[in-house]
Motif scaffolding. Structure first.
Motif, PDB file in Angstrom:
ATOM      1  N   ALA A  57       7.885 -13.844   2.109  1.00 22.35           N
ATOM      2  CA  ALA A  57       9.354 -13.744   2.487  1.00 22.35           C
ATOM      3  C   ALA A  57       9.451 -13.481   3.833  1.00 22.35           C
ATOM      4  O   ALA A  57      10.169 -13.969   4.790  1.00 22.35           O
ATOM      5  CB  ALA A  57       9.916 -12.591   1.758  1.00 22.35           C
ATOM      6  N   SER A  58       8.486 -12.494   4.403  1.00 22.80           N
ATOM      7  CA  SER A  58       8.564 -12.063   6.050  1.00 22.80           C
ATOM      8  C   SER A  58       7.675 -12.852   6.572  1.00 22.80           C
ATOM      9  O   SER A  58       7.793 -12.726   7.934  1.00 22.80           O
ATOM     10  CB  SER A  58       8.322 -10.640   5.974  1.00 22.80           C
ATOM     11  OG  SER A  58       7.141 -10.386   5.616  1.00 22.80           O
ATOM     12  N   ARG A  59       6.813 -13.599   6.278  1.00 23.72           N
ATOM     13  CA  ARG A  59       5.829 -14.545   6.717  1.00 23.72           C
ATOM     14  C   ARG A  59       4.898 -13.759   7.711  1.00 23.72           C
ATOM     15  O   ARG A  59       4.555 -13.984   8.934  1.00 23.72           O
ATOM     16  CB  ARG A  59       6.455 -15.567   7.865  1.00 23.72           C
ATOM     17  CG  ARG A  59       7.080 -16.733   7.002  1.00 23.72           C
ATOM     18  CD  ARG A  59       8.280 -17.400   7.490  1.00 23.72           C
ATOM     19  NE  ARG A  59       7.780 -17.962   8.701  1.00 23.72           N
ATOM     20  CZ  ARG A  59       7.572 -19.371   8.844  1.00 23.72           C
ATOM     21  NH1 ARG A  59       7.860 -20.193   7.800  1.00 23.72           N
ATOM     22  NH2 ARG A  59       6.995 -19.913   9.841  1.00 23.72           N
ATOM     23  N   THR A  60       4.685 -12.532   7.210  1.00 22.08           N
ATOM     24  CA  THR A  60       3.576 -11.606   8.190  1.00 22.08           C
ATOM     25  C   THR A  60       2.753 -10.732   6.914  1.00 22.08           C
ATOM     26  O   THR A  60       3.085 -10.818   5.883  1.00 22.08           O
ATOM     27  CB  THR A  60       4.544 -10.413   8.722  1.00 22.08           C
ATOM     28  OG1 THR A  60       5.279  -9.615   7.963  1.00 22.08           O
ATOM     29  CG2 THR A  60       5.479 -11.023   9.896  1.00 22.08           C
ATOM     30  N   TYR A  61       1.606 -10.188   7.440  1.00 21.29           N
ATOM     31  CA  TYR A  61       0.719  -9.515   6.630  1.00 21.29           C
ATOM     32  C   TYR A  61       1.461  -8.130   6.555  1.00 21.29           C
ATOM     33  O   TYR A  61       1.865  -7.399   7.445  1.00 21.29           O
ATOM     34  CB  TYR A  61      -0.524  -9.210   7.323  1.00 21.29           C
ATOM     35  CG  TYR A  61      -1.240 -10.528   7.032  1.00 21.29           C
ATOM     36  CD1 TYR A  61      -2.115 -10.834   5.995  1.00 21.29           C
ATOM     37  CD2 TYR A  61      -1.126 -11.517   7.952  1.00 21.29           C
ATOM     38  CE1 TYR A  61      -2.794 -11.715   5.822  1.00 21.29           C
ATOM     39  CE2 TYR A  61      -1.891 -13.010   7.614  1.00 21.29           C
ATOM     40  CZ  TYR A  61      -2.620 -12.845   6.632  1.00 21.29           C
ATOM     41  OH  TYR A  61      -3.467 -14.099   6.413  1.00 21.29           O
ATOM     42  N   ALA A  62       1.493  -7.498   5.335  1.00 21.91           N
ATOM     43  CA  ALA A  62       1.725  -6.222   4.756  1.00 21.91           C
ATOM     44  C   ALA A  62       0.688  -5.249   5.387  1.00 21.91           C
ATOM     45  O   ALA A  62      -0.349  -5.478   5.952  1.00 21.91           O
ATOM     46  CB  ALA A  62       1.814  -5.949   3.380  1.00 21.91           C
ATOM     47  N   LYS A  63       1.185  -3.963   5.336  1.00 21.78           N
ATOM     48  CA  LYS A  63       0.116  -2.818   5.829  1.00 21.78           C
ATOM     49  C   LYS A  63      -1.004  -3.215   5.208  1.00 21.78           C
ATOM     50  O   LYS A  63      -1.197  -3.214   3.967  1.00 21.78           O
ATOM     51  CB  LYS A  63       0.876  -1.564   5.526  1.00 21.78           C
ATOM     52  CG  LYS A  63       0.162  -0.358   6.095  1.00 21.78           C
ATOM     53  CD  LYS A  63       0.754   1.081   5.840  1.00 21.78           C
ATOM     54  CE  LYS A  63       0.742   1.480   4.264  1.00 21.78           C
ATOM     55  NZ  LYS A  63       1.228   2.914   4.053  1.00 21.78           N
ATOM     56  N   THR A  64      -2.148  -2.881   5.972  1.00 27.20           N
ATOM     57  CA  THR A  64      -3.470  -2.871   5.378  1.00 27.20           C
ATOM     58  C   THR A  64      -3.590  -1.705   4.296  1.00 27.20           C
ATOM     59  O   THR A  64      -2.925  -0.422   4.549  1.00 27.20           O
ATOM     60  CB  THR A  64      -4.570  -2.913   6.337  1.00 27.20           C
ATOM     61  OG1 THR A  64      -4.624  -1.679   7.088  1.00 27.20           O
ATOM     62  CG2 THR A  64      -4.441  -4.050   7.121  1.00 27.20           C
ATOM     63  N   ARG A  65      -4.356  -1.930   3.306  1.00 29.74           N
ATOM     64  CA  ARG A  65      -5.090  -0.982   2.234  1.00 29.74           C
ATOM     65  C   ARG A  65      -6.286  -0.480   2.670  1.00 29.74           C
ATOM     66  O   ARG A  65      -7.324  -1.339   2.827  1.00 29.74           O
ATOM     67  CB  ARG A  65      -4.783  -1.316   0.819  1.00 29.74           C
ATOM     68  CG  ARG A  65      -3.240  -1.781   0.546  1.00 29.74           C
ATOM     69  CD  ARG A  65      -2.215  -0.520   0.453  1.00 29.74           C
ATOM     70  NE  ARG A  65      -1.330  -0.983   0.029  1.00 29.74           N
ATOM     71  CZ  ARG A  65      -0.098  -0.083   0.086  1.00 29.74           C
ATOM     72  NH1 ARG A  65      -0.310   1.054   0.587  1.00 29.74           N
ATOM     73  NH2 ARG A  65       1.259  -0.540  -0.484  1.00 29.74           N
ATOM     74  N   VAL A  66      -6.713   0.851   2.846  1.00 28.07           N
ATOM     75  CA  VAL A  66      -8.008   1.359   3.014  1.00 28.07           C
ATOM     76  C   VAL A  66      -8.448   1.870   1.677  1.00 28.07           C
ATOM     77  O   VAL A  66      -8.078   2.802   1.139  1.00 28.07           O
ATOM     78  CB  VAL A  66      -7.943   2.691   4.145  1.00 28.07           C
ATOM     79  CG1 VAL A  66      -9.165   3.131   4.227  1.00 28.07           C
ATOM     80  CG2 VAL A  66      -6.884   2.279   5.238  1.00 28.07           C
ATOM     81  N   LEU A  67      -9.734   1.360   1.311  1.00 26.74           N
ATOM     82  CA  LEU A  67     -10.467   1.618   0.421  1.00 26.74           C
ATOM     83  C   LEU A  67     -11.549   2.511   0.701  1.00 26.74           C
ATOM     84  O   LEU A  67     -12.696   1.861   1.385  1.00 26.74           O
ATOM     85  CB  LEU A  67     -11.139   0.179  -0.160  1.00 26.74           C
ATOM     86  CG  LEU A  67      -9.952  -0.945  -1.082  1.00 26.74           C
ATOM     87  CD1 LEU A  67     -10.753  -1.967  -1.552  1.00 26.74           C
ATOM     88  CD2 LEU A  67      -9.001  -0.156  -1.818  1.00 26.74           C
ATOM     89  N   GLU A  68     -11.484   3.668   0.581  1.00 23.79           N
ATOM     90  CA  GLU A  68     -12.626   4.950   0.858  1.00 23.79           C
ATOM     91  C   GLU A  68     -13.720   4.821  -0.163  1.00 23.79           C
ATOM     92  O   GLU A  68     -13.177   4.620  -1.266  1.00 23.79           O
ATOM     93  CB  GLU A  68     -11.765   6.253   1.043  1.00 23.79           C
ATOM     94  CG  GLU A  68     -10.615   6.200   2.029  1.00 23.79           C
ATOM     95  CD  GLU A  68     -11.310   6.558   3.491  1.00 23.79           C
ATOM     96  OE1 GLU A  68     -12.468   6.568   3.678  1.00 23.79           O
ATOM     97  OE2 GLU A  68     -10.248   6.592   4.386  1.00 23.79           O
ATOM     98  N   GLY A  69     -14.778   5.156   0.528  1.00 21.06           N
ATOM     99  CA  GLY A  69     -15.839   5.361  -0.544  1.00 21.06           C
ATOM    100  C   GLY A  69     -16.507   3.943  -0.816  1.00 21.06           C
ATOM    101  O   GLY A  69     -16.064   2.706  -0.454  1.00 21.06           O
ATOM    102  N   PRO A  70     -17.619   3.967  -1.626  1.00 15.34           N
ATOM    103  CA  PRO A  70     -18.291   2.606  -2.034  1.00 15.34           C
ATOM    104  C   PRO A  70     -17.567   1.799  -2.718  1.00 15.34           C
ATOM    105  O   PRO A  70     -16.867   2.184  -3.564  1.00 15.34           O
ATOM    106  CB  PRO A  70     -19.557   3.220  -2.899  1.00 15.34           C
ATOM    107  CG  PRO A  70     -19.631   4.680  -2.490  1.00 15.34           C
ATOM    108  CD  PRO A  70     -18.138   4.942  -2.022  1.00 15.34           C
ATOM    109  N   CYS A  71     -17.870   0.293  -2.822  1.00 18.83           N
ATOM    110  CA  CYS A  71     -17.229  -0.501  -3.387  1.00 18.83           C
ATOM    111  C   CYS A  71     -18.124  -1.793  -3.536  1.00 18.83           C
ATOM    112  O   CYS A  71     -18.702  -2.062  -2.545  1.00 18.83           O
ATOM    113  CB  CYS A  71     -15.626  -0.846  -2.841  1.00 18.83           C
ATOM    114  SG  CYS A  71     -15.719  -1.350  -1.347  1.00 18.83           S
TER     115      CYS A  71
END
Length: 294
Positions: A57-71
């Motif tokens: 809709a806005s043609r931009t990237y939303a705020k990044t999500r931080v995944l803390e810890g192991p994945c």
């Protein structure tokens, strides 16, 4: 629809070690191998990651999500291409991690990650030069071959190179072959004509590249602390529920246990304004304030 074909490919096996960062470490490895175009697949484990989703809709990237810890990296894929003359990666990942309520999955464009152990296979296309060109229909930077009209900013120089290289042998070879004055006077004419055509093409290339809205393609990785979000075990002060402890979080919704009565509440982070967190010096726990979005 665009179909591009590569007939000559190399397969690179790349291992990234603990502490190395994506995408920087992978770009260095690809530059050393002279792999400027290709496809990436990988699996492994990360110590920390940041992902983002593209908002159509806005043609931009939303705020990044931080995944803390192991994945764990359940799936990782992406592409390699040139963008403004430099190696550019676009990586998408599906990540899994354990939480207080069981296994959680998160997926999106991988903006940044710190590696625990990662194995990658890169299929490098040596006969298919790829570039990223801005698509004004979607707002995305999309793959194109250098020779296509979409990638005009990069495709023009290769077409001009053969005349420029042919001009030099013409000046040296013409005098021995024909000693008469008329041939020497005529021989330089084709190189001058080629140069006159080449110069406007280079000028056009520069003018096309300048307005390319690069920030729309690559989500900017915010490194400030205020961009982090509540994780399991963090303490939050909710504008309505008061003091709570986070018992689960998937980056979009969190479940809170109220300190005063132990009741569990589930809230959507998109409806809240997350203020910069502080750290309790006694317990080391992060403390967030969740306010109502205006």
């Amino acid at each position: 629809m665009n179909v591009l074909e590569a007939r000559r490919a190399r397969h690179l096996i790349i291992r990234l070690d603990r502490g190395e960062e994506l995408p920087a470490a992978l770009v260095r490895a690809l530059d050393e191998a002279e792999a400027r175009a290709g496809w990436i697949e990988g699996t492994g484990s990360l110590e920390k990651a940041e992902i983002a989703l593209f908002d159509q809709a806005s043609r931009t990237y939303a705020k990044t999500r931080v995944l803390e810890g192991p994945c764990d990296v359940v799936a990782l894929s992406g592409s390699v291409a040139l963008q403004q003359g430099e190696t550019s990666l676009r990586l998408s990942a599906t990540l899994a991690r354990e939480s207080g309520v069981g296994l959680q999955l998160a997926a999106g464009e991988l903006v940044w990650a710190r590696v625990y152990g990662l194995e990658l296979r890169v299929t490098a296309f040596d006969d298919l030069p790829l570039v990223r060109a801005f698509d004004d229909r979607t707002g995305l930077m999309q793959l194109a071959a250098q020779s296509t009209g979409i990638a005009a900013t990069v495709s023009e120089p290769p077409r001009m190179a053969p005349p420029a290289q042919a001009a030099e042998p013409t000046r040296t070879a013409a005098p021995p072959a024909q000693a008469a004055e008329p041939p020497r006077a005529m021989a330089p004419e084709p190189p001058r004509a080629a140069a006159s055509v080449a110069e406007p093409a280079r000028a056009a290339t520069t003018s096309v590249m300048e307005p390319t809205p690069l920030p729309l393609h690559r989500p900017v990785r915010p490194r400030q602390e205020e961009e982090s979000y509540p994780e399991v075990g963090d303490s939050v002060t909710h504008f309505h529920f008061g003091e709570c402890t986070v018992i689960s979080s998937d980056g979009e919704r969190i479940r809170l246990r109220q300190e005063r009565d132990g009741r569990v509440r589930e809230v959507s982070l998109t409806m809240l304004r997350i203020e910069p967190h502080t750290v309790d010096p006694a317990t080391g726990r992060k403390q967030f304030r969740l306010a109502r979005k205006n």
